[in-house]
Design a protein around this motif. Structure first.
Motif, PDB file in Angstrom:
ATOM      1  N   ALA A 214      38.544  44.644  38.638  1.00 42.23           N
ATOM      2  CA  ALA A 214      37.300  44.056  39.644  1.00 42.23           C
ATOM      3  C   ALA A 214      37.474  44.926  41.035  1.00 42.23           C
ATOM      4  CB  ALA A 214      37.473  42.901  40.167  1.00 42.23           C
ATOM      5  N   LYS A 216      35.705  45.121  45.068  1.00 40.96           N
ATOM      6  CA  LYS A 216      35.211  44.089  46.211  1.00 40.96           C
ATOM      7  C   LYS A 216      35.209  45.370  47.126  1.00 40.96           C
ATOM      8  CE  LYS A 216      33.244  40.414  48.482  1.00 40.96           C
ATOM      9  NZ  LYS A 216      31.905  40.243  48.208  1.00 40.96           N
ATOM     10  N   ALA A 234      42.944  35.765  39.884  1.00 38.34           N
ATOM     11  CA  ALA A 234      42.551  35.370  40.862  1.00 38.34           C
ATOM     12  C   ALA A 234      42.785  36.676  42.022  1.00 38.34           C
ATOM     13  CB  ALA A 234      41.598  34.983  41.149  1.00 38.34           C
ATOM     14  N   HIS A 257      37.364  36.764  51.088  1.00 36.90           N
ATOM     15  CA  HIS A 257      36.990  36.725  49.796  1.00 36.90           C
ATOM     16  C   HIS A 257      37.220  36.470  48.672  1.00 36.90           C
ATOM     17  CE1 HIS A 257      34.349  39.433  52.409  1.00 36.90           C
ATOM     18  NE2 HIS A 257      35.380  39.497  52.690  1.00 36.90           N
ATOM     19  N   TYR A 258      36.867  36.477  47.405  1.00 40.62           N
ATOM     20  CA  TYR A 258      37.399  35.888  46.099  1.00 40.62           C
ATOM     21  C   TYR A 258      36.782  37.129  44.923  1.00 40.62           C
ATOM     22  CZ  TYR A 258      37.485  33.148  42.230  1.00 40.62           C
ATOM     23  OH  TYR A 258      38.257  32.722  40.492  1.00 40.62           O
ATOM     24  N   ILE A 259      38.400  37.868  44.332  1.00 41.65           N
ATOM     25  CA  ILE A 259      37.863  38.082  43.100  1.00 41.65           C
ATOM     26  C   ILE A 259      38.663  37.897  42.093  1.00 41.65           C
ATOM     27  CG2 ILE A 259      38.531  40.928  43.014  1.00 41.65           C
ATOM     28  CD1 ILE A 259      38.421  41.803  45.659  1.00 41.65           C
ATOM     29  N   GLU A 264      34.068  39.355  38.342  1.00 40.91           N
ATOM     30  CA  GLU A 264      33.691  37.947  39.730  1.00 40.91           C
ATOM     31  C   GLU A 264      34.221  38.034  41.134  1.00 40.91           C
ATOM     32  OE1 GLU A 264      33.644  34.176  38.085  1.00 40.91           O
ATOM     33  OE2 GLU A 264      31.618  34.817  36.378  1.00 40.91           O
ATOM     34  N   SER A 265      33.656  38.405  41.914  1.00 43.01           N
ATOM     35  CA  SER A 265      33.647  38.323  43.475  1.00 43.01           C
ATOM     36  C   SER A 265      32.591  37.429  43.574  1.00 43.01           C
ATOM     37  CB  SER A 265      33.974  40.071  43.793  1.00 43.01           C
ATOM     38  OG  SER A 265      32.250  40.643  43.991  1.00 43.01           O
TER      39      SER A 265
END
Length: 585
Positions: A214, A216, A234, A257-259, A264-265
């Motif tokens: 992932a 971001k 995550a 922020h979420y990764i 998904e982010s």
């Protein structure tokens, strides 16, 4: 066998010693008191069985369970100690120094074999920040950040670099917890108009443009904090700038922020503007809590879709702490706040207690998930040093204040592995305690002499928002939008304030009753303070008075025109509109 309750380690000007945990709180014989002010550092192993400390002359290791001295190392300048997860290696760091002629200094980071006491490897580590190597939980993998690269070692073989992760200017990295496959999150700061980014990799797949699990990228980041959840699915990234260019905050600007490892982010949308004080994962790895916004700060629990699940409203808080079992959450306001704590049952979203730990600089959950440690330590505060042991229901079980001429520097629980202490049913009844719970004296607001004999008016600087369940109700297809929820809360607060103000009016100040023929809505003569609203109210009352006159004419038998009859039909709507305006809706 390990003790039934965790020990408490205390370091200060009175020396280094251990205290038995609840319910005894007596000085422990496991560790003989080390007197003097020379103890600079101590640490426990992850399972709490080994204890190491530096006394200014040597670094010693003892086995807590059998009270035996294992090793003693001649490292008087050691200021940082850390055990590897399975107690195989003890890492020690000393300040880096160079000779006067400018030649390179000697290695200052040593890795010692705990079993044999031999030095496995020495490195040069100039900065104290991120000094300690990161191990996976089974110690198969160990990683260090060296010259913008992450070097990986396998099976504690530090003579051979098994793998490297090279990106331009890697600033920080965090290894994932848990078993294989191992993952690593790396942060690269932006430069020359390019954004900063955080990438997730699975070891050892680092090569190729699509190797990252992932990615971001974001602007406005001078530094980041990366937080893995326990299941390593995550990462939460708190990106912060040193300066807020809008001038809204002295402490810079933060974004969350979420990764996820599945690619998904998202940016976590926080309903209130202001700093992000704290973000913590629940041990279940399915939700996290954020404390954010200008004071009074909000606290909200989010799920893995970054949707709010429960909003705790606003309050004086800047920190959040989940219990080891994840079933209790403490929201607290330490530092420049008064030390108010809110203890919540996060399964049922019920408030358990609201204790106050004034002047606290440190907070820690006991591994048993029932007890809490708060402390006031130097150098943050050099007066009123000491510590308290609480039960989560708000009772103080033990209190220790150091003498006025002494200081407390550090206090902490002995750690235990997960699963040693089973989760217990939450109780709401305060446990009995012999220590009196001292309520801090709240200073009353200054009132000038002219107002001292008059009733106190309730005026607040900020609107307090009550806790609210953000999950969509079973009857609703969609939850309300943030704006709708905010407006709804404002309307409810205003309505309650108006009704409270009306009920508080004394009988002698009540308005004189109007004649029976007067409409009910023309009785109220209250003024809102807003000229526009007052004008609307005046016009509505005028219309209602005209309708009342038309009704009287109709009662005497006079034939009314069509438009006059239509006016009378609008009476109900006008009455409702007037009532809404008077309530401030």
């Amino acid at each position: 066998m390990a003790p039934s309750t965790p020990l408490l380690t205390v370091r200060g000007s009175e020396g280094l010693y251990m205290v038995n945990g609840p319910p005894h709180f007596t000085e422990s014989t496991v560790f003989p008191r080390e007197s003097g002010k020379n103890c600079k550092v101590y640490t426990f192993s992850k399972d709490g069985t080994l204890f190491a400390w530096g006394n200014g002359e040597k670094v010693n290791i003892i086995n807590v369970t059998n009270e035996g001295l294992l090793h003693s190392f001649d490292l008087p300048k050691a200021v940082c100690l850390e055990f590897s997860p399975k107690n195989t290696v003890l890492a020690m760091w000393q300040p880096y120094t160079t000779s006067k002629d400018g030649t390179a200094g000697i290695p200052n980071l040593q890795l010692y074999d705990v079993k044999t006491g031999t030095c496995l490897k020495s490195f040069i580590q100039k900065k104290m920040q991120n000094w300690c190597p990161s191990w996976s939980e089974d110690e198969t993998l160990c990683a260090r950040n060296v010259n913008n690269e992450v070097h990986f070692f396998e099976n504690n073989n530090f003579n051979t670099i098994a793998n490297k992760l090279h990106l331009q200017k890697i600033n920080d990295f965090v290894l994932s917890p848990g078993p294989q496959p191992y993952k690593v999150a790396v942060y690269v700061p932006g430069s020359k108009g390019a954004p900063s980014f955080v990438r997730l990799y699975q070891y050892p797949n680092f090569a190729g443009p699509h190797a990252a699990l992932a990615n971001k990228s974001f602007f406005k980041a001078d530094k980041v904090t990366m937080l893995w959840n326990k299941k390593a699915t995550a990462v939460l990234v708190i990106a912060s700038t040193d300066v807020d260019k809008t001038g809204a905050s002295y402490y810079g600007e933060q974004t969350l922020h979420y990764i996820a490892t599945n690619g998904e982010s998202a940016v976590v949308q926080l309903p209130k503007n202001g700093p992000i004080y704290d973000v913590v994962w629940n041990s279940s790895s399915t939700e996290f809590c954020a404390v954010y916004g200008f004071m009074p700060a909000k606290a909200t629990i989010f799920n893995l879709k970054c949707d709010p699940v429960f909003d705790f409203g606003t309050g004086p808080r800047n920190a959040a702490y989940y219990s080891p079992h994840g079933h209790i959450l403490v929201l607290a306001g330490f530092g420049n706040l008064r030390g108010q704590m809110e203890v919540w049952d996060v399964k049922n979203y019920k408030l358990i207690s609201k204790p106050v730990a004034s002047d606290s600089t440190y907070f820690a959950w006991c591994p048993d998930g029932e007890h809490i440690l708060t402390a006031t330590c130097a150098p943050r505060l050099r007066v009123n040093n000491g510590y308290k042991i609480w039960h989560y229901t708000g009772a103080i079980l033990h209190k220790y204040d150091v003498p006025s001429n002494a200081e407390l520097w550090q206090v902490s629980w002995q750690p235990f592995l997960d699963g040693i202490f089973p989760a217990k049913t939450i109780t709401y009844q305060a446990v009995p305690s012999e220590v009196p719970n001292e309520e801090p004296k709240v200073a009353t607001a200054y009132r000038p002499p002219a107002l001292r004999n008059k009733p106190v008016t309730n005026s607040k600087l900020h609107e307090e928002e009550p806790p609210q369940n953000m999950k969509p109700q079973s009857g609703n297809d969609k939850p309300l939008s943030k704006t709708a929820l905010k407006n709804q809360r404002k309307h409810e607060a205003k309505k309650a304030a108006k009704q409270e103000a009306r009920s508080d009016k004394s009988p002698d100040l009540a308005p004189t009753p109007a004649p029976q023929s007067t409409p009910r809505s023309t009785i109220s003569q209250s003024m809102s303070g807003d000229p526009e609203i007052d004008k609307k109210i005046k016009n509505l009352k005028k219309k209602l008075k005209a309708i009342e006159q038309l009704k009287e004419q109709a009662a005497t038998g006079k034939q009314l025109e069509k438009n006059q009859l239509e006016k009378i039909q609008k009476e109900t709507a006008l009455l409702q509109e007037l009532e809404d305006l008077e309530l401030g809706i």
